[in-house]
Design a protein around this motif. Sequence first.
Motif, PDB file in Angstrom:
ATOM      1  N   THR A   1      -1.909  12.604  12.424  1.00  0.00           N
ATOM      2  CA  THR A   1      -1.702  11.763  11.251  1.00  0.00           C
ATOM      3  C   THR A   1      -2.957  10.945  10.954  1.00  0.00           C
ATOM      4  N   LYS A   2      -3.631  10.462  12.002  1.00  0.00           N
ATOM      5  CA  LYS A   2      -4.894   9.746  11.799  1.00  0.00           C
ATOM      6  C   LYS A   2      -5.918  10.629  11.102  1.00  0.00           C
ATOM      7  N   LYS A   3      -6.035  11.867  11.575  1.00  0.00           N
ATOM      8  CA  LYS A   3      -6.992  12.796  10.961  1.00  0.00           C
ATOM      9  C   LYS A   3      -6.620  13.074   9.505  1.00  0.00           C
ATOM     10  N   LEU A   4      -5.334  13.219   9.251  1.00  0.00           N
ATOM     11  CA  LEU A   4      -4.880  13.488   7.886  1.00  0.00           C
ATOM     12  C   LEU A   4      -5.202  12.316   6.964  1.00  0.00           C
ATOM     13  N   ILE A   5      -4.961  11.096   7.425  1.00  0.00           N
ATOM     14  CA  ILE A   5      -5.234   9.908   6.621  1.00  0.00           C
ATOM     15  C   ILE A   5      -6.710   9.842   6.228  1.00  0.00           C
ATOM     16  N   GLU A   6      -7.588  10.062   7.198  1.00  0.00           N
ATOM     17  CA  GLU A   6      -9.024  10.012   6.909  1.00  0.00           C
ATOM     18  C   GLU A   6      -9.417  11.088   5.910  1.00  0.00           C
ATOM     19  N   ALA A   7      -8.853  12.275   6.059  1.00  0.00           N
ATOM     20  CA  ALA A   7      -9.166  13.359   5.137  1.00  0.00           C
ATOM     21  C   ALA A   7      -8.611  13.064   3.738  1.00  0.00           C
ATOM     22  N   CYS A   8      -7.445  12.437   3.677  1.00  0.00           N
ATOM     23  CA  CYS A   8      -6.859  12.069   2.381  1.00  0.00           C
ATOM     24  C   CYS A   8      -7.733  11.056   1.652  1.00  0.00           C
ATOM     25  N   LYS A   9      -8.305  10.119   2.400  1.00  0.00           N
ATOM     26  CA  LYS A   9      -9.198   9.134   1.783  1.00  0.00           C
ATOM     27  C   LYS A   9     -10.446   9.813   1.232  1.00  0.00           C
ATOM     28  N   GLU A  10     -11.001  10.736   1.993  1.00  0.00           N
ATOM     29  CA  GLU A  10     -12.190  11.449   1.539  1.00  0.00           C
ATOM     30  C   GLU A  10     -11.889  12.292   0.302  1.00  0.00           C
ATOM     31  N   SER A  11     -10.684  12.844   0.252  1.00  0.00           N
ATOM     32  CA  SER A  11     -10.300  13.700  -0.879  1.00  0.00           C
ATOM     33  C   SER A  11      -9.676  12.909  -2.026  1.00  0.00           C
ATOM     34  N   ARG A  12      -9.541  11.598  -1.839  1.00  0.00           N
ATOM     35  CA  ARG A  12      -8.986  10.708  -2.857  1.00  0.00           C
ATOM     36  C   ARG A  12      -7.562  11.118  -3.276  1.00  0.00           C
ATOM     37  N   VAL A  13      -6.769  11.414  -2.274  1.00  0.00           N
ATOM     38  CA  VAL A  13      -5.355  11.728  -2.528  1.00  0.00           C
ATOM     39  C   VAL A  13      -4.669  10.490  -3.085  1.00  0.00           C
ATOM     40  N   LYS A  14      -3.864  10.668  -4.106  1.00  0.00           N
ATOM     41  CA  LYS A  14      -3.255   9.540  -4.807  1.00  0.00           C
ATOM     42  C   LYS A  14      -1.984   9.023  -4.129  1.00  0.00           C
ATOM     43  N   HIS A  15      -1.324   9.870  -3.330  1.00  0.00           N
ATOM     44  CA  HIS A  15      -0.004   9.482  -2.821  1.00  0.00           C
ATOM     45  C   HIS A  15       0.316  10.295  -1.569  1.00  0.00           C
ATOM     46  N   LEU A  16       0.594   9.618  -0.485  1.00  0.00           N
ATOM     47  CA  LEU A  16       1.038  10.273   0.752  1.00  0.00           C
ATOM     48  C   LEU A  16       2.494   9.900   0.991  1.00  0.00           C
ATOM     49  N   ILE A  17       3.346  10.896   1.129  1.00  0.00           N
ATOM     50  CA  ILE A  17       4.774  10.664   1.376  1.00  0.00           C
ATOM     51  C   ILE A  17       5.104  11.111   2.793  1.00  0.00           C
ATOM     52  N   PHE A  18       5.733  10.212   3.532  1.00  0.00           N
ATOM     53  CA  PHE A  18       6.021  10.494   4.933  1.00  0.00           C
ATOM     54  C   PHE A  18       7.515  10.383   5.207  1.00  0.00           C
ATOM     55  N   PRO A  19       8.181  11.513   5.461  1.00  0.00           N
ATOM     56  CA  PRO A  19       9.591  11.465   5.875  1.00  0.00           C
ATOM     57  C   PRO A  19       9.699  11.123   7.355  1.00  0.00           C
ATOM     58  N   SER A  20      10.394  10.049   7.645  1.00  0.00           N
ATOM     59  CA  SER A  20      10.554   9.594   9.023  1.00  0.00           C
ATOM     60  C   SER A  20      12.035   9.627   9.398  1.00  0.00           C
ATOM     61  N   ILE A  21      12.412   8.918  10.447  1.00  0.00           N
ATOM     62  CA  ILE A  21      13.761   9.032  11.002  1.00  0.00           C
ATOM     63  C   ILE A  21      14.389   7.649  11.132  1.00  0.00           C
ATOM     64  N   VAL A  22      15.639   7.537  10.757  1.00  0.00           N
ATOM     65  CA  VAL A  22      16.363   6.271  10.805  1.00  0.00           C
ATOM     66  C   VAL A  22      16.479   5.765  12.250  1.00  0.00           C
ATOM     67  N   GLY A  23      16.166   4.495  12.444  1.00  0.00           N
ATOM     68  CA  GLY A  23      16.413   3.833  13.716  1.00  0.00           C
ATOM     69  C   GLY A  23      15.409   4.066  14.823  1.00  0.00           C
ATOM     70  N   ILE A  24      14.256   4.642  14.498  1.00  0.00           N
ATOM     71  CA  ILE A  24      13.341   5.065  15.568  1.00  0.00           C
ATOM     72  C   ILE A  24      12.832   3.911  16.423  1.00  0.00           C
ATOM     73  N   GLU A  25      12.737   2.709  15.848  1.00  0.00           N
ATOM     74  CA  GLU A  25      12.243   1.585  16.648  1.00  0.00           C
ATOM     75  C   GLU A  25      13.276   1.108  17.667  1.00  0.00           C
ATOM     76  N   SER A  26      14.527   1.555  17.525  1.00  0.00           N
ATOM     77  CA  SER A  26      15.601   1.125  18.418  1.00  0.00           C
ATOM     78  C   SER A  26      16.043   2.217  19.378  1.00  0.00           C
ATOM     79  N   LEU A  27      15.421   3.383  19.306  1.00  0.00           N
ATOM     80  CA  LEU A  27      15.830   4.521  20.131  1.00  0.00           C
ATOM     81  C   LEU A  27      14.726   4.841  21.144  1.00  0.00           C
TER      82      LEU A  27
END
Length: 253
Positions: A82-108
């Motif tokens: 994900t770190k590598k993807l973020i840096e590449a998105c900045k270089e490519s000037r991506v307008k929007h990154l959408i990340f599907p995550s999981i409910v409750g992960i901080e408590s599991l």
Amino acid sequence: MKILVTGGTGTLGNSFVKNALKDNIDVRIASRRQPQEPLTEWSFLDLESGEGLKNSLLDVDVVLHAATSPVKNTSAIDVEGTKKLIEACKESRVKHLIFPSIVGIESLPMAYYQSKTEAEKIIKEGGVPYTIVRATQFHSLMDSLFHTLTKFPLSILPGQLKCQSVDVDEVASYLMELCQLTPQGTVDDFGGPEILTLKEMYTVWEQHRHPKSLLIPLSYLPISLFKAMKEGKNTNIEQKRGKKTWEEWIKEN
């Protein structure tokens, strides 16, 4: 608008791509292995090494980051990737990154969920406009779980654990809606229409799948993850946004 889907061959990614193509959206799949029956344009991408990132992001406006590795190399893919993807998105000037995550992960207390939590933090601090949406477990995942359990003549089932499973196609449809919007930051969870115990889910599943094995209910396990799921930390009663119930999905599949 051109959308790149990392993990486009996975359960969620595949559903999203099919949804996008129905709406004539320009979409590109990025993954390590080319789909046997490619639905659309494919680009090689290895998130662990970063190979293929530049080509995959060429002319892309929106990235749906659905790539994940829950079983092995989780930190390398979900965190460092994900770190590598973020840096590449900045270089490519991506307008929007959408990340599907999981409910409750901080408590599991589970290594995979900890990696997802860290990935969320990386995205929030990464400098790319983003939307993060957490969903509950998919109906298809629970179906696979019960199939795995019933491969053996005798298995145990922690029946008191709670789940709020949701139809992956409904989540994919919502993600498509988010693609049409400006970055929203962290949005409300997307949960299934009902909260059931595993025992209740298995009863429905058994009636339609007719397994030959015997499952023995287990009332207690001294494991913190099970305690958290028994308390419903993986659910969100305020966000019953999905429409298709567990039984309706089972009947259709």
